[in-house]
Scaffold this motif. Structure first.
Motif, short mmCIF file in Angstrom:
data_model
loop_
_atom_site.label_atom_id
_atom_site.label_comp_id
_atom_site.label_asym_id
_atom_site.label_seq_id
_atom_site.Cartn_x
_atom_site.Cartn_y
_atom_site.Cartn_z
N PHE A 52 125.43 6.89 -146.63
CA PHE A 52 125.36 7.24 -145.21
C PHE A 52 125.20 5.97 -144.38
O PHE A 52 125.85 5.81 -143.35
CB PHE A 52 124.19 8.20 -144.96
CG PHE A 52 124.05 8.58 -143.51
CD1 PHE A 52 124.84 9.57 -142.96
CD2 PHE A 52 123.14 7.92 -142.69
CE1 PHE A 52 124.73 9.91 -141.62
CE2 PHE A 52 123.02 8.26 -141.36
CZ PHE A 52 123.82 9.26 -140.82
N ASP A 53 124.31 5.06 -144.83
CA ASP A 53 124.13 3.80 -144.11
C ASP A 53 125.40 2.97 -144.11
O ASP A 53 125.72 2.31 -143.12
CB ASP A 53 122.99 2.99 -144.73
CG ASP A 53 121.63 3.66 -144.51
OD1 ASP A 53 121.52 4.49 -143.58
OD2 ASP A 53 120.70 3.36 -145.28
N SER A 57 125.97 4.18 -140.28
CA SER A 57 124.89 3.48 -139.59
C SER A 57 125.45 2.91 -138.28
O SER A 57 126.66 2.83 -138.08
CB SER A 57 124.32 2.36 -140.46
OG SER A 57 125.30 1.36 -140.65
N ASP A 58 124.56 2.47 -137.38
CA ASP A 58 125.00 1.95 -136.09
C ASP A 58 125.92 0.74 -136.25
O ASP A 58 126.92 0.62 -135.54
CB ASP A 58 123.79 1.58 -135.22
CG ASP A 58 123.02 2.82 -134.79
OD1 ASP A 58 123.65 3.90 -134.70
OD2 ASP A 58 121.81 2.70 -134.54
N GLU A 59 125.59 -0.15 -137.19
CA GLU A 59 126.43 -1.34 -137.39
C GLU A 59 127.82 -0.95 -137.90
O GLU A 59 128.83 -1.50 -137.45
CB GLU A 59 125.79 -2.31 -138.40
CG GLU A 59 124.42 -2.83 -138.03
CD GLU A 59 123.29 -1.92 -138.50
OE1 GLU A 59 123.37 -1.35 -139.59
OE2 GLU A 59 122.33 -1.77 -137.72
N ILE A 65 134.43 1.02 -134.24
CA ILE A 65 134.81 1.32 -132.87
C ILE A 65 135.05 0.05 -132.05
O ILE A 65 135.69 0.09 -131.01
CB ILE A 65 133.74 2.22 -132.20
CG1 ILE A 65 133.68 3.56 -132.95
CG2 ILE A 65 134.03 2.47 -130.75
CD1 ILE A 65 132.65 4.51 -132.43
N GLY A 66 134.58 -1.07 -132.52
CA GLY A 66 134.68 -2.32 -131.76
C GLY A 66 136.10 -2.66 -131.32
O GLY A 66 136.30 -3.29 -130.28
N THR A 67 137.08 -2.23 -132.06
CA THR A 67 138.46 -2.55 -131.71
C THR A 67 139.05 -1.58 -130.70
O THR A 67 140.11 -1.85 -130.14
CB THR A 67 139.35 -2.53 -132.97
OG1 THR A 67 139.24 -1.24 -133.58
CG2 THR A 67 138.89 -3.60 -133.96
N LEU A 68 138.38 -0.46 -130.44
CA LEU A 68 138.90 0.54 -129.50
C LEU A 68 138.46 0.24 -128.08
O LEU A 68 137.39 -0.32 -127.84
CB LEU A 68 138.41 1.94 -129.87
CG LEU A 68 138.86 2.50 -131.21
CD1 LEU A 68 138.18 3.84 -131.45
CD2 LEU A 68 140.35 2.67 -131.25
N SER A 69 139.26 0.66 -127.13
CA SER A 69 138.87 0.52 -125.73
C SER A 69 137.88 1.63 -125.38
O SER A 69 137.69 2.58 -126.14
CB SER A 69 140.10 0.62 -124.83
OG SER A 69 140.67 1.90 -124.94
N LEU A 70 137.26 1.52 -124.22
CA LEU A 70 136.27 2.53 -123.82
C LEU A 70 136.91 3.90 -123.66
O LEU A 70 136.32 4.92 -124.02
CB LEU A 70 135.59 2.11 -122.51
CG LEU A 70 134.66 0.90 -122.62
CD1 LEU A 70 134.14 0.51 -121.24
CD2 LEU A 70 133.51 1.19 -123.55
N GLU A 71 138.13 3.93 -123.11
CA GLU A 71 138.82 5.22 -122.93
C GLU A 71 139.12 5.85 -124.28
O GLU A 71 138.96 7.05 -124.47
CB GLU A 71 140.13 5.04 -122.15
CG GLU A 71 139.98 4.54 -120.73
CD GLU A 71 139.94 3.01 -120.64
OE1 GLU A 71 140.52 2.35 -121.52
OE2 GLU A 71 139.32 2.51 -119.71
N ALA A 72 139.55 5.02 -125.23
CA ALA A 72 139.87 5.53 -126.56
C ALA A 72 138.61 6.04 -127.26
O ALA A 72 138.65 7.06 -127.96
CB ALA A 72 140.54 4.45 -127.40
#
Length: 197
Positions: A52-53, A57-59, A65-72
């Motif tokens: 699960f981690d 996990s948050d990291e 998600i870091g590569t996605l834009s805010l809209e995506a």
């Protein structure tokens, strides 16, 4: 012949053991593509916290998600919530349909003293009709088969007047008849119509 001349036996390669989710039956890294992601996450957190981690996990989520834009990101979250709501609604509808289904046990008169018992509606409760027919045939030492009725639906036909005994078996949850609510069972008596003179 020396030991260096002998061929070395190749090491056997052990098969990989793949873990499958108990909720959606996908491997845990693919649970996000199923329709019940939140339940899968809960199961993974209870059963395998280290995985699960690794995946949720948050990291780990930030790196995905870091590569996605805010809209995506917003669209992805909205789509996931919509999928889960749809899956829950489907499960609720199936449960309501199951609880509204009725099982009819008909006692049908063939000749003056000969009867057959027809049981209809068991398939709504995920009961294998062939196994149930075999169980009833063994229980009552008679013939039992799965046939189509006049409406084109499957039913179990048992030779003999065993309607009350079938009701008792359903009440007791015997054999393959487990999980059938007794409140949904109706006994019907059908007499053969006399020919007009």
């Amino acid at each position: 012949m020396s030991s260096s001349d002998q061929l070395q036996e190749p090491q056997a390669i052990r098969p990989l053991e793949v873990l499958y989710c108990q909720i959606c039956t996908f491997p845990p890294e693919y649970c996000e593509f199923g329709s019940s992601l939140t339940r899968c996450k809960e199961w993974l957190q209870e059963a395998h916290p280290q995985l699960f981690d690794k995946y949720y996990s948050d990291e780990a989520l930030q790196s995905k998600i870091g590569t996605l834009s805010l809209e995506a990101q917003a669209k992805l979250e909205k789509d996931t919530a919509k999928k889960e709501a749809k899956a829950e609604a489907k499960a609720d509808a199936a449960l309501k349909k199951k609880m509204a289904s009725q099982i009819s046990i008909k006692r049908i008169e063939r000749n003056k003293r000969k009867h057959v018992t027809a049981i209809h509606g068991l398939e709504a409760f995920d009961i294998d009709l062939k196994k149930a027919a075999k169980f009833l045939a063994q229980k009552f030492a008679t013939g039992a088969s799965v046939t189509k009725n006049a409406q084109g639906q499957d039913e179990i036909v048992v030779q003999g007047d065993v309607s009350d005994d079938v009701l008792e078996l359903i009440e007791g949850g015997a054999g393959p008849l487990k999980g059938v609510p007794v409140d949904n069972v109706v006994i019907v008596e059908e007499k053969k119509k006399k020919a007009a003179e």
